[in-house]
Scaffold this motif. Structure first.
Motif, PDB file in Angstrom:
ATOM      1  N   VAL A   1      14.009   0.208 -17.250  1.00  0.00           N
ATOM      2  CA  VAL A   1      13.948   0.140 -15.789  1.00  0.00           C
ATOM      3  C   VAL A   1      14.701  -1.096 -15.323  1.00  0.00           C
ATOM      4  O   VAL A   1      14.338  -2.221 -15.674  1.00  0.00           O
ATOM      5  CB  VAL A   1      12.482   0.090 -15.301  1.00  0.00           C
ATOM      6  CG1 VAL A   1      12.440  -0.103 -13.784  1.00  0.00           C
ATOM      7  CG2 VAL A   1      11.748   1.354 -15.697  1.00  0.00           C
ATOM      8  N   ARG A   2      15.760  -0.878 -14.572  1.00  0.00           N
ATOM      9  CA  ARG A   2      16.556  -1.969 -13.996  1.00  0.00           C
ATOM     10  C   ARG A   2      16.376  -1.947 -12.481  1.00  0.00           C
ATOM     11  O   ARG A   2      16.485  -0.880 -11.865  1.00  0.00           O
ATOM     12  CB  ARG A   2      18.034  -1.830 -14.362  1.00  0.00           C
ATOM     13  CG  ARG A   2      18.307  -1.851 -15.873  1.00  0.00           C
ATOM     14  CD  ARG A   2      19.802  -1.758 -16.154  1.00  0.00           C
ATOM     15  NE  ARG A   2      20.092  -1.802 -17.583  1.00  0.00           N
ATOM     16  CZ  ARG A   2      20.246  -0.712 -18.351  1.00  0.00           C
ATOM     17  NH1 ARG A   2      20.146   0.501 -17.797  1.00  0.00           N
ATOM     18  NH2 ARG A   2      20.504  -0.832 -19.633  1.00  0.00           N
ATOM     19  N   VAL A   3      16.159  -3.116 -11.898  1.00  0.00           N
ATOM     20  CA  VAL A   3      15.821  -3.196 -10.477  1.00  0.00           C
ATOM     21  C   VAL A   3      16.684  -4.260  -9.800  1.00  0.00           C
ATOM     22  O   VAL A   3      16.794  -5.389 -10.303  1.00  0.00           O
ATOM     23  CB  VAL A   3      14.333  -3.530 -10.271  1.00  0.00           C
ATOM     24  CG1 VAL A   3      14.003  -3.584  -8.785  1.00  0.00           C
ATOM     25  CG2 VAL A   3      13.450  -2.500 -10.977  1.00  0.00           C
ATOM     26  N   LEU A   4      17.265  -3.906  -8.668  1.00  0.00           N
ATOM     27  CA  LEU A   4      18.017  -4.829  -7.830  1.00  0.00           C
ATOM     28  C   LEU A   4      17.430  -4.826  -6.425  1.00  0.00           C
ATOM     29  O   LEU A   4      17.090  -3.763  -5.891  1.00  0.00           O
ATOM     30  CB  LEU A   4      19.491  -4.414  -7.743  1.00  0.00           C
ATOM     31  CG  LEU A   4      20.355  -4.503  -9.003  1.00  0.00           C
ATOM     32  CD1 LEU A   4      21.680  -3.781  -8.768  1.00  0.00           C
ATOM     33  CD2 LEU A   4      20.598  -5.949  -9.394  1.00  0.00           C
TER      34      LEU A   4
ATOM     35  N   LYS B   1       4.594  -7.995 -10.168  1.00  0.00           N
ATOM     36  CA  LYS B   1       4.378  -6.606 -10.572  1.00  0.00           C
ATOM     37  C   LYS B   1       5.511  -6.130 -11.478  1.00  0.00           C
ATOM     38  O   LYS B   1       5.269  -5.490 -12.524  1.00  0.00           O
ATOM     39  CB  LYS B   1       4.285  -5.720  -9.330  1.00  0.00           C
ATOM     40  CG  LYS B   1       4.024  -4.255  -9.602  1.00  0.00           C
ATOM     41  CD  LYS B   1       2.617  -4.004 -10.070  1.00  0.00           C
ATOM     42  CE  LYS B   1       2.311  -2.518 -10.157  1.00  0.00           C
ATOM     43  NZ  LYS B   1       0.935  -2.248 -10.673  1.00  0.00           N
ATOM     44  N   LEU B   2       6.753  -6.422 -11.106  1.00  0.00           N
ATOM     45  CA  LEU B   2       7.906  -6.014 -11.915  1.00  0.00           C
ATOM     46  C   LEU B   2       7.905  -6.718 -13.266  1.00  0.00           C
ATOM     47  O   LEU B   2       8.203  -6.109 -14.303  1.00  0.00           O
ATOM     48  CB  LEU B   2       9.196  -6.308 -11.159  1.00  0.00           C
ATOM     49  CG  LEU B   2       9.441  -5.465  -9.895  1.00  0.00           C
ATOM     50  CD1 LEU B   2      10.639  -6.006  -9.116  1.00  0.00           C
ATOM     51  CD2 LEU B   2       9.664  -3.995 -10.247  1.00  0.00           C
TER      52      LEU B   2
ATOM     53  N   GLU C   1       0.818  -1.212   0.000  1.00  0.00           N
ATOM     54  CA  GLU C   1       0.000   0.000   0.000  1.00  0.00           C
ATOM     55  C   GLU C   1       0.855   1.266   0.000  1.00  0.00           C
ATOM     56  O   GLU C   1       0.540   2.256  -0.685  1.00  0.00           O
ATOM     57  CB  GLU C   1      -0.933  -0.038   1.219  1.00  0.00           C
ATOM     58  CG  GLU C   1      -1.791   1.203   1.399  1.00  0.00           C
ATOM     59  CD  GLU C   1      -1.158   2.229   2.334  1.00  0.00           C
ATOM     60  OE1 GLU C   1      -1.359   3.435   2.097  1.00  0.00           O
ATOM     61  OE2 GLU C   1      -0.466   1.811   3.281  1.00  0.00           O
ATOM     62  N   ALA C   2       1.947   1.265   0.753  1.00  0.00           N
ATOM     63  CA  ALA C   2       2.788   2.463   0.854  1.00  0.00           C
ATOM     64  C   ALA C   2       3.615   2.706  -0.401  1.00  0.00           C
ATOM     65  O   ALA C   2       3.863   3.856  -0.781  1.00  0.00           O
ATOM     66  CB  ALA C   2       3.701   2.359   2.074  1.00  0.00           C
ATOM     67  N   THR C   3       4.073   1.628  -1.044  1.00  0.00           N
ATOM     68  CA  THR C   3       4.982   1.775  -2.192  1.00  0.00           C
ATOM     69  C   THR C   3       4.261   1.731  -3.537  1.00  0.00           C
ATOM     70  O   THR C   3       4.910   1.826  -4.578  1.00  0.00           O
ATOM     71  CB  THR C   3       6.048   0.665  -2.166  1.00  0.00           C
ATOM     72  OG1 THR C   3       5.407  -0.626  -2.285  1.00  0.00           O
ATOM     73  CG2 THR C   3       6.850   0.708  -0.877  1.00  0.00           C
ATOM     74  N   THR C   4       2.933   1.622  -3.531  1.00  0.00           N
ATOM     75  CA  THR C   4       2.187   1.582  -4.787  1.00  0.00           C
ATOM     76  C   THR C   4       2.490   2.774  -5.698  1.00  0.00           C
ATOM     77  O   THR C   4       2.677   2.592  -6.913  1.00  0.00           O
ATOM     78  CB  THR C   4       0.672   1.499  -4.503  1.00  0.00           C
ATOM     79  OG1 THR C   4       0.385   0.234  -3.914  1.00  0.00           O
ATOM     80  CG2 THR C   4      -0.141   1.637  -5.782  1.00  0.00           C
ATOM     81  N   PRO C   5       2.581   4.014  -5.182  1.00  0.00           N
ATOM     82  CA  PRO C   5       2.915   5.135  -6.073  1.00  0.00           C
ATOM     83  C   PRO C   5       4.260   4.959  -6.780  1.00  0.00           C
ATOM     84  O   PRO C   5       4.398   5.336  -7.949  1.00  0.00           O
ATOM     85  CB  PRO C   5       2.942   6.339  -5.124  1.00  0.00           C
ATOM     86  CG  PRO C   5       2.067   5.952  -3.988  1.00  0.00           C
ATOM     87  CD  PRO C   5       2.277   4.484  -3.810  1.00  0.00           C
TER      88      PRO C   5
ATOM     89  N   LEU D   1       7.036   3.406 -11.920  1.00  0.00           N
ATOM     90  CA  LEU D   1       7.902   2.522 -12.695  1.00  0.00           C
ATOM     91  C   LEU D   1       7.144   1.942 -13.899  1.00  0.00           C
ATOM     92  O   LEU D   1       7.685   1.866 -15.009  1.00  0.00           O
ATOM     93  CB  LEU D   1       8.421   1.375 -11.822  1.00  0.00           C
ATOM     94  CG  LEU D   1       9.476   1.690 -10.763  1.00  0.00           C
ATOM     95  CD1 LEU D   1       9.874   0.410 -10.039  1.00  0.00           C
ATOM     96  CD2 LEU D   1      10.703   2.354 -11.364  1.00  0.00           C
ATOM     97  N   ALA D   2       5.900   1.535 -13.672  1.00  0.00           N
ATOM     98  CA  ALA D   2       5.102   0.967 -14.758  1.00  0.00           C
ATOM     99  C   ALA D   2       4.877   1.998 -15.860  1.00  0.00           C
ATOM    100  O   ALA D   2       4.962   1.680 -17.060  1.00  0.00           O
ATOM    101  CB  ALA D   2       3.776   0.453 -14.209  1.00  0.00           C
ATOM    102  N   ARG D   3       4.594   3.237 -15.470  1.00  0.00           N
ATOM    103  CA  ARG D   3       4.394   4.295 -16.469  1.00  0.00           C
ATOM    104  C   ARG D   3       5.689   4.546 -17.250  1.00  0.00           C
ATOM    105  O   ARG D   3       5.658   4.811 -18.462  1.00  0.00           O
ATOM    106  CB  ARG D   3       3.908   5.576 -15.787  1.00  0.00           C
ATOM    107  CG  ARG D   3       2.487   5.485 -15.254  1.00  0.00           C
ATOM    108  CD  ARG D   3       1.973   6.852 -14.818  1.00  0.00           C
ATOM    109  NE  ARG D   3       2.659   7.371 -13.644  1.00  0.00           N
ATOM    110  CZ  ARG D   3       2.273   7.166 -12.386  1.00  0.00           C
ATOM    111  NH1 ARG D   3       1.179   6.420 -12.151  1.00  0.00           N
ATOM    112  NH2 ARG D   3       2.932   7.683 -11.376  1.00  0.00           N
TER     113      ARG D   3
END
Length: 483
Positions: free
Chosen positions: A170-173, A191-192, A151-155, A160-162
């Motif tokens: 978008v690279r994620v570690l 989600k990622l 809920e907190a990190t949804t924004p 990232l999706a946009r």
């Protein structure tokens, strides 16, 4: 074989094991750590040996350290001359030697022309990161020890999706073990994957794929870089402020953090840390920014140096920096660390600073979320109080998770590193050394807010705490050197 012969054989094996431990362990660890391990092996030999084999080696495999050295060489070549962008003529005495130390150990220079903004609000920092991601045109680099879609990190995840929808890379570690141990792993990875982000787990524990190292060697860094234009670093993980743990929710615990947003040449240095970790995990070497540095004359001229540290390096980079900084302080030292289990040299430096007449203060939480660390750190309070250190206990139910400290009026460090043995030797961390009187004045305001929400510990009251508390504090301290 009779029982007497068996006893003599076991005794001989015990002696051989003890002698081997003395020869092997003492040459590979600090004296206090070596003694702790040797006593463990001598008194509980086979259990102690298994424990040492499991968690006694505090460096990553040689191949991983070779990668670190290789990319260090590329970074040093790429950054030749960047140190000339700083404002050396304004530095206080001793800062130049600290900068040289950091460059020698971590391969990144001190650079000038930066603008740094503190972000002390938990949800506010998430919103700030999401807003910058919405402005991305080329790439977004995300690296957090704990990364959870909730809920907190949804924004943040929506931004990232946009970005992916716009064609931004978008690279994620995120740390593999932290991901496994925290709720929401399946939903986060889905989600990622759905948005098309490139995800890689850091320091994965998959022996069936040949991916293995000491279990508690972890990547504890927290950073974000957008287009090489803006960067974020600090103490905050990307997760709900309760960490979504049932016990935390029941106790009403909320984490209090400090992040910073930076513009200027230091952003490329933060990005170099991401590139190092991406290369280490994927063998994909991203392009390092080699463009000329153009300083914005309108920006506040803050000198900043990124200091990476951890078991991929041969030296405890952050430990050496912290000790040197404390010894070079001339007026005051203010330390904020949620997990304060100091290595001997740090403890001595702090006590010595207080004995030199400096104003020394330590901010820690009144309550703890990790029992062993909580009790171990309490075992150091009496010695600090007797030396004249002022200890402030940040009031529950908030857990003060910020990690920073300042000396005098113009030098500070902020990042992911605690003031404990784990952050010095076992965790991969990122710290940022900053020289700026204006910035440190803002840090002092943050420290003032902590002080206003804290209870100052009194020596007379502390020594009168219950005997059972003293026992558990002392017992937990004995385990702090088994690293």
């Amino acid at each position: 074989m009779d029982s007497e012969a068996v006893a003599w054989i076991l005794l001989a094996l015990h002696v051989i094991l003890g002698a081997t431990a003395v020869a092997f362990i003492s040459a590979r660890h600090r004296p206090a750590t070596a003694i702790a391990w040797m006593l463990t092996i001598i008194f509980i030999p086979f259990v102690g040996l298994l424990g040492y084999l499991a968690v006694g080696f505090n460096r990553l495999p040689q191949a991983r350290r070779d990668k670190q050295r290789n990319i260090n060489a590329l970074i040093l070549e790429r950054t030749q001359g960047l140190d000339q962008t700083g404002h050396r003529d304004e530095w206080p005495a001793g800062l130049a030697s600290l900068v040289t130390l950091n460059t020698t150990l971590g391969a990144l220079p001190m650079v000038g022309g930066n603008d740094v903004e503190l972000l002390p609000d938990y949800r506010g920092s998430i919103a700030a990161m999401a807003a910058e991601i919405d402005c991305a045109t080329s790439y977004v680099h995300v690296e957090f020890y704990i990364l959870v879609f909730d809920e907190a990190t949804t924004p943040f995840f929506d931004a990232l999706a946009r970005a992916c929808d716009r064609g931004v890379t978008v690279r994620v570690l995120s740390d593999h073990l932290a991901s496994v141990m925290n709720p929401g792993r399946k939903e986060t990875l889905a989600k990622l994957a759905d948005m098309g982000a490139q995800y890689q787990a850091m320091l994965p524990l998959r022996p069936w794929r040949g991916q293995w190292q000491r279990v508690d060697l972890r990547n504890h860094r927290k950073l974000l870089v957008v287009d090489g234009r803006v960067g974020f670093a600090g103490s905050q993980n990307l997760v709900h402020e309760s960490y979504n743990k049932k016990k935390n929710v029941e106790r009403g615990l909320r984490w209090h953090e400090l992040m910073m947003r930076v513009h200027g040449p230091v952003v490329r240095e933060i990005d170099a840390v991401f590139a190092t970790d991406w290369f280490s995990e994927t063998d994909d070497l991203l392009d390092l920014d080699t463009s000329p540095v153009i300083l914005d004359p309108a920006a506040h001229l803050v000198d900043a140096q990124v200091v990476p540290s951890g078991p991929s390096f041969e030296n405890d980079n952050n430990l050496k920096l912290f000790v040197a900084m404390i010894h070079r302080a001339t007026e005051r030292v203010s330390i904020t660390s949620p997990y304060f289990v100091p290595e001997d040299s740090v403890l001595l430096a702090i006590i010595t600073a207080a004995a030199r007449g400096l104003d020394v203060e330590l901010f820690v939480s009144e309550i703890g979320d990790q029992a062993m660390v909580y009790h171990a750190q309490r075992s150091y309070y009496e010695a600090l109080l007797r030396a004249g250190v002022k200890i402030y206990l940040y009031k529950a139910p908030e857990v003060l998770h910020s990690k920073h400290f300042s000396i005098d009026s113009d030098v500070a460090v902020i990042g992911s590193s605690n003031m404990d043995v784990r952050s010095f030797s076992l965790n991969m961390e990122i710290s940022v050394l900053i020289h700026s009187a204006e910035f440190v004045a803002k840090m002092h305001l943050v420290e003032d807010s902590y002080r206003a929400n804290s209870r100052r510990l009194d020596l007379n009251d502390w020594v009168k705490r219950p005997t059972w508390e003293k026992f558990w504090d002392s017992a937990a301290r004995l385990t702090s050197n088994l690293q």
